[in-house]
Design a protein around this motif. Sequence first.
Motif, PDB file in Angstrom:
ATOM      1  N   LYS A  54      -1.832   2.178  12.438  1.00  0.00           N
ATOM      2  CA  LYS A  54      -0.739   2.229  11.472  1.00  0.00           C
ATOM      3  C   LYS A  54      -0.146   0.846  11.226  1.00  0.00           C
ATOM      4  O   LYS A  54       0.143   0.101  12.161  1.00  0.00           O
ATOM      5  CB  LYS A  54       0.360   3.172  11.968  1.00  0.00           C
ATOM      6  N   VAL A  55       0.004   0.509   9.938  1.00  0.00           N
ATOM      7  CA  VAL A  55       0.520  -0.799   9.540  1.00  0.00           C
ATOM      8  C   VAL A  55       1.855  -0.626   8.834  1.00  0.00           C
ATOM      9  O   VAL A  55       2.017   0.273   8.013  1.00  0.00           O
ATOM     10  CB  VAL A  55      -0.469  -1.507   8.593  1.00  0.00           C
ATOM     11  N   LYS A  56       2.817  -1.456   9.168  1.00  0.00           N
ATOM     12  CA  LYS A  56       4.062  -1.509   8.405  1.00  0.00           C
ATOM     13  C   LYS A  56       3.839  -2.447   7.217  1.00  0.00           C
ATOM     14  O   LYS A  56       3.616  -3.643   7.419  1.00  0.00           O
ATOM     15  CB  LYS A  56       5.205  -2.030   9.281  1.00  0.00           C
ATOM     16  N   VAL A  89      -6.995  -1.669   7.666  1.00  0.00           N
ATOM     17  CA  VAL A  89      -6.349  -1.793   8.976  1.00  0.00           C
ATOM     18  C   VAL A  89      -5.481  -0.569   9.244  1.00  0.00           C
ATOM     19  O   VAL A  89      -5.468  -0.017  10.350  1.00  0.00           O
ATOM     20  CB  VAL A  89      -5.503  -3.083   9.038  1.00  0.00           C
ATOM     21  N   ASP A  90      -4.754  -0.120   8.205  1.00  0.00           N
ATOM     22  CA  ASP A  90      -3.879   1.038   8.348  1.00  0.00           C
ATOM     23  C   ASP A  90      -4.671   2.304   8.658  1.00  0.00           C
ATOM     24  O   ASP A  90      -4.158   3.227   9.308  1.00  0.00           O
ATOM     25  CB  ASP A  90      -3.079   1.232   7.051  1.00  0.00           C
ATOM     26  N   ILE A 112       0.817  -1.216   0.000  1.00  0.00           N
ATOM     27  CA  ILE A 112       0.000   0.000   0.000  1.00  0.00           C
ATOM     28  C   ILE A 112       0.851   1.267   0.000  1.00  0.00           C
ATOM     29  O   ILE A 112       0.320   2.365   0.153  1.00  0.00           O
ATOM     30  CB  ILE A 112      -0.970   0.021   1.200  1.00  0.00           C
ATOM     31  N   ASP A 113       2.164   1.126  -0.187  1.00  0.00           N
ATOM     32  CA  ASP A 113       3.034   2.280  -0.166  1.00  0.00           C
ATOM     33  C   ASP A 113       3.220   2.860  -1.574  1.00  0.00           C
ATOM     34  O   ASP A 113       2.839   2.273  -2.577  1.00  0.00           O
ATOM     35  CB  ASP A 113       4.396   1.934   0.453  1.00  0.00           C
ATOM     36  N   ALA A 161      -7.736  -7.623  -2.820  1.00  0.00           N
ATOM     37  CA  ALA A 161      -8.341  -7.745  -1.493  1.00  0.00           C
ATOM     38  C   ALA A 161      -7.299  -7.511  -0.410  1.00  0.00           C
ATOM     39  O   ALA A 161      -7.584  -6.883   0.629  1.00  0.00           O
ATOM     40  CB  ALA A 161      -8.983  -9.121  -1.327  1.00  0.00           C
ATOM     41  N   MET A 162      -6.072  -8.004  -0.641  1.00  0.00           N
ATOM     42  CA  MET A 162      -4.989  -7.785   0.315  1.00  0.00           C
ATOM     43  C   MET A 162      -4.693  -6.293   0.464  1.00  0.00           C
ATOM     44  O   MET A 162      -4.556  -5.769   1.579  1.00  0.00           O
ATOM     45  CB  MET A 162      -3.738  -8.535  -0.150  1.00  0.00           C
ATOM     46  N   LEU A 163      -4.588  -5.579  -0.666  1.00  0.00           N
ATOM     47  CA  LEU A 163      -4.327  -4.141  -0.611  1.00  0.00           C
ATOM     48  C   LEU A 163      -5.457  -3.403   0.115  1.00  0.00           C
ATOM     49  O   LEU A 163      -5.207  -2.472   0.889  1.00  0.00           O
ATOM     50  CB  LEU A 163      -4.173  -3.591  -2.028  1.00  0.00           C
ATOM     51  N   THR A 164      -6.683  -3.843  -0.134  1.00  0.00           N
ATOM     52  CA  THR A 164      -7.838  -3.217   0.516  1.00  0.00           C
ATOM     53  C   THR A 164      -7.843  -3.482   2.012  1.00  0.00           C
ATOM     54  O   THR A 164      -8.094  -2.582   2.827  1.00  0.00           O
ATOM     55  CB  THR A 164      -9.140  -3.746  -0.112  1.00  0.00           C
ATOM     56  N   LEU A 165      -7.562  -4.729   2.393  1.00  0.00           N
ATOM     57  CA  LEU A 165      -7.543  -5.091   3.811  1.00  0.00           C
ATOM     58  C   LEU A 165      -6.458  -4.317   4.556  1.00  0.00           C
ATOM     59  O   LEU A 165      -6.703  -3.770   5.649  1.00  0.00           O
ATOM     60  CB  LEU A 165      -7.323  -6.597   3.961  1.00  0.00           C
ATOM     61  N   LEU A 166      -5.253  -4.257   3.976  1.00  0.00           N
ATOM     62  CA  LEU A 166      -4.161  -3.525   4.628  1.00  0.00           C
ATOM     63  C   LEU A 166      -4.486  -2.033   4.729  1.00  0.00           C
ATOM     64  O   LEU A 166      -4.174  -1.392   5.742  1.00  0.00           O
ATOM     65  CB  LEU A 166      -2.856  -3.727   3.854  1.00  0.00           C
ATOM     66  N   THR A 167      -5.126  -1.484   3.689  1.00  0.00           N
ATOM     67  CA  THR A 167      -5.523  -0.079   3.739  1.00  0.00           C
ATOM     68  C   THR A 167      -6.522   0.165   4.864  1.00  0.00           C
ATOM     69  O   THR A 167      -6.445   1.161   5.591  1.00  0.00           O
ATOM     70  CB  THR A 167      -6.136   0.357   2.392  1.00  0.00           C
TER      71      THR A 167
END
Length: 502
Positions: free
Chosen positions: A331-333, A326-327, A23-24, A318-324
Motif C-alpha cells: 500500500k502506497v500513500k 508499487v501500490d 493514483i487516487d 509512467a509515474m502513475l503506472t509505477l505508483l500503481t
Amino acid sequence: MNQPEAINVAGGGAGIEVESRSIDYIPETERHARLGSQGPFWFLGNFHFFTISIGFVGPGMGLSAGWTTLAGALGIMFGTVFMAFHGSQGPEMGLPQMIQSRAQFGYRGVILALLATLFVFVGFNVVNVSLITDGLKHVFGLDATVAAVVAILAGALLSIYGHDLMHKAFKWALIVTLPLYALVTLALMFGAGHSASATTAAAPAPALGFSWIAFATQFAIGASYNISYAPYVSDYSRYLPKHTSRRKLIAAIFLGASLSGAWMIGLGAWLAQQLKAEDALVALNQVGSSMLPGLGHVIVMVSVAGFLPIIALNTYSAMLTLLTGVDSIRKVKPTRRARVMSIMAISAVVLFCVLAIKGNGIALLNTFLVLMLYFLVPWTAVNLVDYFFVRKGRYAIPHFFTPKGMYGAWQMRGIAAYMIGFAAMVPFFYVYDAEAQKEVFVGYFARLLGGVDIAWLVGLIVSGGVYWLLSRSLDLQAEEKIIRSMKESDFAAIAQRVQDER
C-alpha cells in the motif's frame, strides 16, 4: 477535516501549484477541466518532429511519399479509435487508466499490464530524447549528454507540477509550433530546401514505389503510435466532469490526434523523398534556412521547446503506472513526495538508457514502435471489451483500492486473455533492425506472408475474443447490486482518506 487542496494552474487565481492527486479518485468538486481542451491537447500530442520521423520509415523501405502518407494516415486513424474510446473512461470514473485495469486483471494481477505500459512510457522517452540529441548535435553541434540532461529535467519539472500546468504548456506549445510547421509544409510544396539537399546527396537515391511489406509496416507503425496513447488518455481526461458527453469527448480526441498525426507523417514522408532526409530536426533546419537565413535554427529551437511537454506526458503517466504497481504489492500513500520521488527515479532510468544505448534515433524508433504494439494490443483489447461490452461502464470504484474487494487480487480472465493473445501474435511477429539492416525475428506466418506484419490484428481479435468468452461466467447481477448499494459518500470517503494520509 481539511478539504482537498484546490488545483488551479491553467485557470488563474490560485497560481501554479504542484498537483496533489496521483493514483487516487478525483472527486466531482475537483473536476475543473474543460472538454474544449481535449482536442488541442491531443492535436499537439502528435504535432511534433517525433511524428515527422515516423514518416521516414516508409521511404526508408522503398515506399513512395504518397503511399507512405496514405498508409500512415490510415494507421493513425485506426490506432486513434482505440485511444479515443479509452479517453471516455476518465471522466466517467475519475481514475488513472491503469487503476481501472484492476477490474480486468485484479488488484495484484494488473502488474502484468503495468510492466507492458511502463516499458512503453520509458521507451518512448528514450527514443524521444535520442531524437532530440541527434538533431541538436547535427544542427548546433551540442553535446548529446548536456542536451539529454536538460530535456529530461525539463520534462520532469513539468510532470512534477502535473495535470494543469501540462495542459497549459501543451496549449502554448501548439500556439508557437502551428504557424512554423504550416510554413514548412507550404515551403516544401513550393520546392524549398531542394538545392541544399542536392549538394549533400552522396549518390542518386533509388526510385521509390509501392511495396506491400513497406505499406503494412508503415500502417502498423502508425496504428501502434496512437494505440500507444491508450494507457495515457484517461490520465488527462479524469479531471473532466463526470457527465461529460462520451460522444463529444471521443470525437474531440479522435479528430485532434488523427489530424495532426496524418499531417506530420505526410510531412515526414515528403521530407524523406524530396530532401533525402534522415533526421527530422536537420530537415526542418534545411527547409527553414532555404527560406531565410537563421530561420532554420529558430524552427529547430521552437520544435524542441514545443516537444518538452511530450517528454513530461510520458514521465507523468509512467509515474502513475509505477505508483500503481508499487501500490498493488504494498500500500502506497499517494503523497506529493511519492509523486516527486517516482518522477525523479523514472527520469534517471531514462537518462541512463539514453546514454547507454548508442544508435541511430530513427532505427530505434522503427524497432521500438513495432515492439510496443506487441505489448499493448492484448491489454487494450481486454480493457475495451470489458468496459464497452462486458461491464458496460459499470464499476464499483471503491473496490479498485483493495485486494479484498469485488475484483479480487487476481483476475485470471484478463491475465489468460492477455497471455493467450500475446502467444497467438508470436508466429506473426516481424521484427527488423533498420540500423543493421537485418531481420531480428520473423514468425512462421510472417514469413509465409512475405514479411507483412499482422500480429497486431491477431492480438486484438484473440485477446478481445478470449476475454469476452471467459467473461460470460461473470456474475454481473451480483456486481450491479454492489454498485447500486454504493452512495456518493463512499466515493467521497476515498478522496478524504487519501487526503488525511497526506
